[in-house]
Design a protein around this motif. Sequence first.
Motif, PDB file in Angstrom:
ATOM      1  N   VAL A  13      -9.703  19.489  -8.653  1.00 33.36           N
ATOM      2  CA  VAL A  13     -10.563  19.376  -9.832  1.00 33.36           C
ATOM      3  C   VAL A  13     -11.859  18.673  -9.443  1.00 33.36           C
ATOM      4  CG1 VAL A  13     -10.836  18.203 -12.039  1.00 33.36           C
ATOM      5  CG2 VAL A  13      -8.738  19.441 -11.552  1.00 33.36           C
ATOM      6  N   ALA A  14     -11.701  17.589  -8.684  1.00 35.42           N
ATOM      7  CA  ALA A  14     -12.886  16.823  -8.296  1.00 35.42           C
ATOM      8  C   ALA A  14     -13.811  17.658  -7.419  1.00 35.42           C
ATOM      9  CB  ALA A  14     -12.454  15.563  -7.553  1.00 35.42           C
ATOM     10  N   ARG A  15     -13.226  18.465  -6.568  1.00 40.15           N
ATOM     11  CA  ARG A  15     -14.040  19.293  -5.688  1.00 40.15           C
ATOM     12  C   ARG A  15     -14.692  20.446  -6.441  1.00 40.15           C
ATOM     13  NH1 ARG A  15      -9.705  20.016  -2.377  1.00 40.15           N
ATOM     14  NH2 ARG A  15      -9.477  18.423  -0.785  1.00 40.15           N
TER      15      ARG A  15
ATOM     16  N   ARG B 186      -2.705  16.150  -6.153  1.00 37.33           N
ATOM     17  CA  ARG B 186      -3.458  17.100  -5.324  1.00 37.33           C
ATOM     18  C   ARG B 186      -4.390  17.923  -6.201  1.00 37.33           C
ATOM     19  NH1 ARG B 186       1.632  18.384  -3.334  1.00 37.33           N
ATOM     20  NH2 ARG B 186       2.164  16.798  -1.798  1.00 37.33           N
ATOM     21  N   ARG B 187      -3.865  18.239  -7.355  1.00 36.12           N
ATOM     22  CA  ARG B 187      -4.684  19.001  -8.287  1.00 36.12           C
ATOM     23  C   ARG B 187      -5.919  18.218  -8.699  1.00 36.12           C
ATOM     24  NH1 ARG B 187      -1.995  22.515 -12.931  1.00 36.12           N
ATOM     25  NH2 ARG B 187      -3.836  23.300 -13.992  1.00 36.12           N
ATOM     26  N   LEU B 188      -5.744  16.915  -8.810  1.00 39.89           N
ATOM     27  CA  LEU B 188      -6.886  16.058  -9.129  1.00 39.89           C
ATOM     28  C   LEU B 188      -7.980  16.237  -8.080  1.00 39.89           C
ATOM     29  CD1 LEU B 188      -7.628  13.466 -11.078  1.00 39.89           C
ATOM     30  CD2 LEU B 188      -7.323  12.253  -8.938  1.00 39.89           C
ATOM     31  N   LEU B 189      -7.579  16.338  -6.837  1.00 39.37           N
ATOM     32  CA  LEU B 189      -8.563  16.509  -5.772  1.00 39.37           C
ATOM     33  C   LEU B 189      -9.296  17.835  -5.910  1.00 39.37           C
ATOM     34  CD1 LEU B 189      -6.615  15.116  -2.683  1.00 39.37           C
ATOM     35  CD2 LEU B 189      -8.415  14.016  -4.005  1.00 39.37           C
TER      36      LEU B 189
END
Lengths: 303, 303
Positions: free
Chosen positions: A86-88, A81-84
């Motif tokens: 970060v991507a945002r 979820r953190r990856l998402l």
Amino acid sequence: MNVAGLSLRDLEYAVAVAEQRHFGKAAERCAVSQPSLSAQIRKLEDTLGIALFERTSRRVLLTQQGEAVIRQARVVLEEARRLLTVARGTEGTLTGTLSVGAIQTLGPYLFPHALPVMRRHLPNAQLVLSEGRTEGLLEELREGRIDAVLLSLPIDTEGLATEALFFEPFLLAHPAGHRLEDLPSIGLKDLDPNELVLLEEGHCLRDQALVACGATARGMRHATGLETLRHMVAAGTGYTLMPRLAAGEGTTVGGLVAYRKFEGDAPGREIGLVWRASDPRAPGFRDLAQRLREAPPPGMRPV
Amino acid sequence: MNVAGLSLRDLEYAVAVAEQRHFGKAAERCAVSQPSLSAQIRKLEDTLGIALFERTSRRVLLTQQGEAVIRQARVVLEEARRLLTVARGTEGTLTGTLSVGAIQTLGPYLFPHALPVMRRHLPNAQLVLSEGRTEGLLEELREGRIDAVLLSLPIDTEGLATEALFFEPFLLAHPAGHRLEDLPSIGLKDLDPNELVLLEEGHCLRDQALVACGATARGMRHATGLETLRHMVAAGTGYTLMPRLAAGEGTTVGGLVAYRKFEGDAPGREIGLVWRASDPRAPGFRDLAQRLREAPPPGMRPV
DNA sequence: CACATTCATAGATATATCCTATGGATTTGT
DNA sequence: ACAAATCCATAGGATATATCTATGAATGTG
């Protein structure tokens, strides 16, 4: 076994089953049919080479190995979820769905005041509110089902981060016309434990009232919720300590309940915001706490 | 966007592309065709709503956002791998493929002695060895391409865990028949910086030799590797400091090189084992370090 | 300017996932 | 004890996703 053989979706399914202890409900929560979810769980178990759940067609239990795997699966999902975020490019900010819980003796009275503040400060967040007791809320928080909790401090902060918001005094709530009205001022020492009414076990307010009054709970009348408690006072059962926020305008039950401030150092509780220490949105939570501190509801004292 | 829409496989593809900077090589590493990998990367970029790579049909570059995402993707993958070890019940132990790197001035001389020890202690691990320089090895370590490194301490330990193994003295390696042979004993102060030969830049041994001799590098002859350096000594170019392990039996180049111990407090270096602090196999690495300490190669001094 | 390199595209195929319908086992209610 | 309800597993068919080979387009290289 390669890590690529794992699926994040399957991990979510497994975590859902572990939490619901029910394949059907887990499937509903994941928005798939129960057979699909069952098949994916089975596949995951095959992949890992171990049984995650013990199914006895009547109840679903986590195996010992399953427990360890589910714990780690939560970590994997949190990092994903953190990856998402970060991507945002929205790491550290509060956007998207934000689940906020509050203890039952606080939520219904604080939210009307705090929600407008939160909405204004977090225009890009969809707020989802819930209520519970300290213990349950903290479990939900640790498991990631909710993101932040408003409750009474102090708490066991293992793995959690906290910001104090304000101090909420307790008022004395007694039946109108009670003999205590004759006293020119009221202190805790004027209270008779035999006349005290409390919430049932599990509410932090109950314990705080007991400590404040130096009383023990044995044989005491208890109510299942704050509104019930208020009505017990209205009915003349006894008096109680009422959080200031729950004693606002129009809470006298048709004039049957009277509120009074305590003299001297009033009893009360410190209200704080809590989130997972591992949550990357910490700066956002701290900002939010600052806003809430700057616009406290009437009657609150700064910490 | 839900986390279930992400695929661990795709994250592996993306990390592979980021590391190889080449779609074809990344596809090979992931054992898929290049078009498949390309398609998955594109899908991942769509899912995240950002471009991870800049493709100019001639070179592949990570975008700024891509860099942050890849960093987090590595975290997700590491946690997912950990899930597998948790499921296997082998968390904290060294099993499966274990990639160990060593600095070039140590590996070829230490491995012959250390490998049997490691094989005996880790019968369930497949060892993969590599060599490099401190900087490169630590980067590979941090990125998870290798699991542990044998090198000279101290290092910048940010995010890494270290166990010292032993102290390796330096010997003086000089051409046979050199006038230094006439001295009854040799100390660092007997050395002339003008006669010193060193490794090229980037080797920690070079810096250590310079510090030990209190010399600066300007104008000094240098060699590209330890064996080259040894042959330069054999050719009479000068003398150098040679790690004890590299001065074993049959390393005199047909009698052209002589080794001599230093009197007093000999120069040398501390050899240690390093791994990622976040690696769940820490207990396994510590065990391994203990074994290596207990069976040091001849000539090493305990730390 | 021919050639090599490298990533993208196209179309066909294989695999994985999902849904609905249904079965079998166990518990609950009468 | 028997009927009903609950709940997970299985079966079969539909859909979506991933993969392959073959080929194209763009960019450097000799």
